[in-house]
Design a protein around this motif. Structure first.
Motif, mmCIF file in Angstrom:
data_model
loop_
_atom_site.group_PDB
_atom_site.id
_atom_site.type_symbol
_atom_site.label_atom_id
_atom_site.label_comp_id
_atom_site.label_asym_id
_atom_site.label_seq_id
_atom_site.Cartn_x
_atom_site.Cartn_y
_atom_site.Cartn_z
ATOM 1 N N ARG A 239 0.710 -1.302 0.026
ATOM 2 C CA ARG A 239 -0.135 -0.137 -0.109
ATOM 3 C C ARG A 239 1.054 1.279 -0.068
ATOM 4 N N GLU A 240 1.986 1.219 0.654
ATOM 5 C CA GLU A 240 2.817 2.420 0.821
ATOM 6 C C GLU A 240 3.369 2.630 -0.464
ATOM 7 N N VAL A 241 4.035 1.609 -1.120
ATOM 8 C CA VAL A 241 4.416 1.878 -2.495
ATOM 9 C C VAL A 241 3.510 2.729 -3.473
ATOM 10 N N LEU A 242 2.327 2.437 -3.192
ATOM 11 C CA LEU A 242 1.308 3.179 -4.309
ATOM 12 C C LEU A 242 1.420 4.634 -3.813
ATOM 13 N N PHE A 243 1.824 5.113 -2.757
ATOM 14 C CA PHE A 243 1.957 6.514 -2.217
ATOM 15 C C PHE A 243 3.281 7.343 -2.672
ATOM 16 N N THR A 244 4.057 6.250 -3.255
ATOM 17 C CA THR A 244 5.580 7.025 -3.305
ATOM 18 C C THR A 244 5.482 7.907 -4.529
ATOM 19 N N SER A 245 4.606 7.657 -5.613
ATOM 20 C CA SER A 245 4.449 8.379 -6.615
ATOM 21 C C SER A 245 3.651 9.638 -6.886
ATOM 22 N N VAL A 246 2.708 9.614 -5.878
ATOM 23 C CA VAL A 246 1.669 10.744 -5.978
ATOM 24 C C VAL A 246 2.434 11.988 -5.603
ATOM 25 N N ASP A 247 1.505 13.213 -5.754
ATOM 26 C CA ASP A 247 2.237 14.375 -4.983
ATOM 27 C C ASP A 247 2.022 14.496 -3.792
ATOM 28 N N ARG A 248 2.739 15.359 -3.320
ATOM 29 C CA ARG A 248 3.168 15.476 -1.808
ATOM 30 C C ARG A 248 2.105 15.834 -0.893
ATOM 31 N N GLU A 249 1.018 16.896 -1.414
ATOM 32 C CA GLU A 249 -0.251 17.126 -0.745
ATOM 33 C C GLU A 249 -0.947 15.909 -0.547
ATOM 34 N N THR A 250 -0.960 14.773 -1.613
ATOM 35 C CA THR A 250 -1.611 13.695 -1.282
ATOM 36 C C THR A 250 -1.098 12.582 -0.239
ATOM 37 N N LYS A 251 0.419 12.708 -0.210
ATOM 38 C CA LYS A 251 0.984 11.962 0.656
ATOM 39 C C LYS A 251 0.666 12.478 2.064
ATOM 40 N N TYR A 252 0.648 13.599 2.476
ATOM 41 C CA TYR A 252 0.649 14.171 3.728
ATOM 42 C C TYR A 252 -0.872 14.337 4.246
ATOM 43 N N LYS A 253 -1.862 14.612 3.186
ATOM 44 C CA LYS A 253 -3.104 15.016 3.693
ATOM 45 C C LYS A 253 -4.303 13.797 3.343
ATOM 46 N N SER A 254 -4.204 13.608 2.247
ATOM 47 C CA SER A 254 -5.000 12.354 1.647
ATOM 48 C C SER A 254 -4.634 11.144 2.335
ATOM 49 N N LYS A 255 -3.415 10.683 2.207
ATOM 50 C CA LYS A 255 -2.814 9.470 2.872
ATOM 51 C C LYS A 255 -3.328 9.536 4.507
ATOM 52 N N GLY A 256 -3.019 10.632 5.170
ATOM 53 C CA GLY A 256 -3.461 10.639 6.734
ATOM 54 C C GLY A 256 -4.919 10.700 6.770
ATOM 55 N N PHE A 257 -5.591 11.079 6.020
ATOM 56 C CA PHE A 257 -7.052 11.067 6.196
ATOM 57 C C PHE A 257 -7.743 9.575 6.189
ATOM 58 N N ILE A 258 -7.160 8.826 4.958
ATOM 59 C CA ILE A 258 -7.337 7.591 4.812
ATOM 60 C C ILE A 258 -6.977 6.794 5.947
ATOM 61 N N ASP A 259 -5.575 6.725 6.459
ATOM 62 C CA ASP A 259 -5.043 6.078 7.537
ATOM 63 C C ASP A 259 -5.852 6.309 8.735
ATOM 64 N N THR A 260 -6.323 7.577 9.145
ATOM 65 C CA THR A 260 -6.792 7.808 10.327
ATOM 66 C C THR A 260 -8.271 7.851 10.299
ATOM 67 N N VAL A 261 -8.810 8.608 9.540
ATOM 68 C CA VAL A 261 -10.429 8.917 9.816
ATOM 69 C C VAL A 261 -11.000 7.790 8.944
ATOM 70 N N VAL A 262 -10.898 7.501 8.029
ATOM 71 C CA VAL A 262 -11.191 6.104 7.410
ATOM 72 C C VAL A 262 -11.421 5.004 8.107
ATOM 73 N N TYR A 263 -10.066 4.854 8.567
ATOM 74 C CA TYR A 263 -9.846 3.582 9.592
ATOM 75 C C TYR A 263 -10.679 3.531 10.714
ATOM 76 N N ARG A 264 -10.742 4.625 11.560
ATOM 77 C CA ARG A 264 -11.334 4.801 12.629
ATOM 78 C C ARG A 264 -12.990 5.123 12.490
ATOM 79 N N GLY A 265 -13.255 5.431 11.418
ATOM 80 C CA GLY A 265 -14.653 5.453 10.997
ATOM 81 C C GLY A 265 -15.350 3.935 10.841
ATOM 82 N N SER A 266 -14.492 3.394 10.234
ATOM 83 C CA SER A 266 -14.786 1.892 9.791
ATOM 84 C C SER A 266 -14.898 1.062 11.076
ATOM 85 N N ASP A 267 -14.003 1.398 11.877
ATOM 86 C CA ASP A 267 -13.860 0.587 13.399
ATOM 87 C C ASP A 267 -15.278 0.772 13.937
ATOM 88 N N SER A 268 -15.566 2.195 14.034
ATOM 89 C CA SER A 268 -17.009 2.615 14.731
ATOM 90 C C SER A 268 -18.208 1.974 13.966
#
Length: 432
Positions: free
Chosen positions: A340-369
């Motif tokens: 999964r992390e390899v898929l993020f190596t070639s995207v732009d930096r805003e995606t790496k630090y913002k969209s990736k963080g949103f997916i890894d945290t908000v989406v993950y914990r939302g699914s948990d809930s």
């Protein structure tokens, strides 16, 4: 010596070892906090996990825009240590509150449970965002498996330290050890930032602020098929994890009587998960990814999850549970997560630090809930453990389909890639 375990090239040895240490300190610190959280949860009467998952999700909704605002204005070598030291100060605050006994322990336990749940996902997400920013796609396929092994070693060493230091030092004082490890992580970021030009020339220009808006992570998510696929993949992984967690609790409770027996059963499962993960990460991941590409790497964990839930539905016993948890956990941490992390190596930096963080945290914990409430509702309707295992089978099958589709999307972005590889040089176009 390192080349026996991973395909490192000239100039990569130092950054790879430093990244290994960096991830080790993060996960070792978390592994120290996890039993403290569980003990306080039990002693403080924290019983309703569904409500705690919901509270964690709400905190994530606030934390991610705040982090996005920081990376938009400041460079990564300032933001990441700042975030780690913020958590360090939080930890010192919990330590003082517990030592001074100024707040009811039950309230502290609930707050600490939510805080650790936020802390774990947040610091790990930031780590992988930094790795994706530091290493190129080709390097990630070779190196991320070994780097991920640093976290696995930390997850083994952390409980060992708790076991031997909790009584002589006092469990609460172990929070200070995690604080020290967090500061070491911050120093690793500083040193790795200095070596960015050695790792790859383009990484040197990545020291500038990311820029963009506070809610860009959410906006970018819905502008890219790749990111939507990654978000769905994370949602389905988290959902199956929640169902498996509850299945595990039921099976262990049915075969182990007493707190000591249940603790030993959980420890036995975790030992095999971490041991198998470490072997795969150091010996197999990089070579498997280079030989067969991301398609195979991303498919292993969901395929084993489908088979595992079918097995639990047919034979809901302890041996089946240990085998399922060990293979699924090892394949996720050794194969799927690095892939999964390899898929993020070639995207732009805003995606790496913002969209990736949103997916890894908000989406993950939302699914948990959501998954936790769903499992609770189905359980109250009278569905037994085998039926609940069968409910998870189509969810895992959808996860498998999404993983295969993601690997094909990556290849489609670069059709000239050799067979069996996943060149992602053009996937940045999909998220801009």
């Amino acid at each position: 010596m390192l080349k026996k375990f991973v395909d490192v090239k000239e100039g990569e040895t130092g950054p790879v070892l430093l990244s290994f240490v960096y991830f080790f300190t993060l996960m070792c610190g978390y592994a120290i906090l996890k039993p403290l959280r569980d003990e306080m949860a039990t002693a403080g009467g924290v019983k309703n996990v569904s409500w705690l998952f919901t509270a964690t999700f709400v905190v994530m909704l606030v934390a991610m825009p705040a982090f996005s605002a920081l990376v938009a204005r400041w460079p990564r070598q300032r933001v990441i240590p700042l975030v780690y030291r913020f958590f360090l100060l939080n930890l010192l605050g919990f330590f003082l509150v517990l030592k001074l006994d100024v707040v009811a322990r039950e309230h502290v336990a609930r707050a600490f449970f939510v805080w650790v749940s936020v802390y774990n996902l947040f610091v790990v997400s930031i780590f992988w965002s930094f790795m994706a920013d530091l290493f190129a796609s080709e390097q990630g396929r070779r190196l991320f498996g070994f780097i991920a092994a640093g976290g696995t070693v930390g997850m083994v060493v952390g409980p060992f330290l708790v076991q031997h230091l909790a009584e002589p030092l006092g469990a609460t004082h172990l929070m200070l050890l995690t604080a020290v490890l967090l500061e070491v992580s911050a120093q690793c970021v500083r040193l790795l930032s200095r070596q960015a030009r050695v790792v790859q020339p383009r990484a040197a220009v990545a020291e500038a602020p990311v820029g963009g808006g506070v809610f860009a992570g959410f906006r970018l998510l819905f502008s890219s098929p790749l990111l939507l696929g990654l978000a769905l993949q994370m949602l389905l992984y988290a959902a199956t994890s929640t169902f498996l967690y509850n299945q595990q609790a039921h099976i262990v409770a049915s075969v182990a009587s007493g707190a000591n027996a249940r603790t030993a059963a959980f420890a036995n499962i975790e030992f095999w998960v971490q041991a198998l993960t470490l072997v795969l990460q150091t010996m197999v991941t990089g070579r498997l990814m280079a030989r067969f590409g991301l398609g195979v790497v991303l498919a292993v964990a969901p395929l084993l999850t489908v088979l595992g839930f079918l097995g639990l539905a047919l034979v809901p016993g302890m041996l089946m549970l240990i085998g399922f948890r060990s293979l699924r956990g090892a394949s996720h941490y050794a194969f799927e997560r690095p892939g999964r992390e390899v898929l993020f190596t070639s995207v732009d930096r805003e995606t790496k630090y913002k969209s990736k963080g949103f997916i890894d945290t908000v989406v993950y914990r939302g699914s948990d809930s959501v998954s936790s409430w769903m499992y609770t509702g189905l359980d109250k309707l009278g569905l037994g453990a085998p039926a609940l295992a069968m409910v998870a089978v189509p969810v895992a099958a959808l996860w498998l389909a999404v993983s295969v589709w993601l690997s094909r999307l990556a290849r489609h972005q670069h059709p000239s890639a050799p067979a069996g590889t996943s060149a992602l040089a053009s996937t940045a176009d999909a998220v801009r």
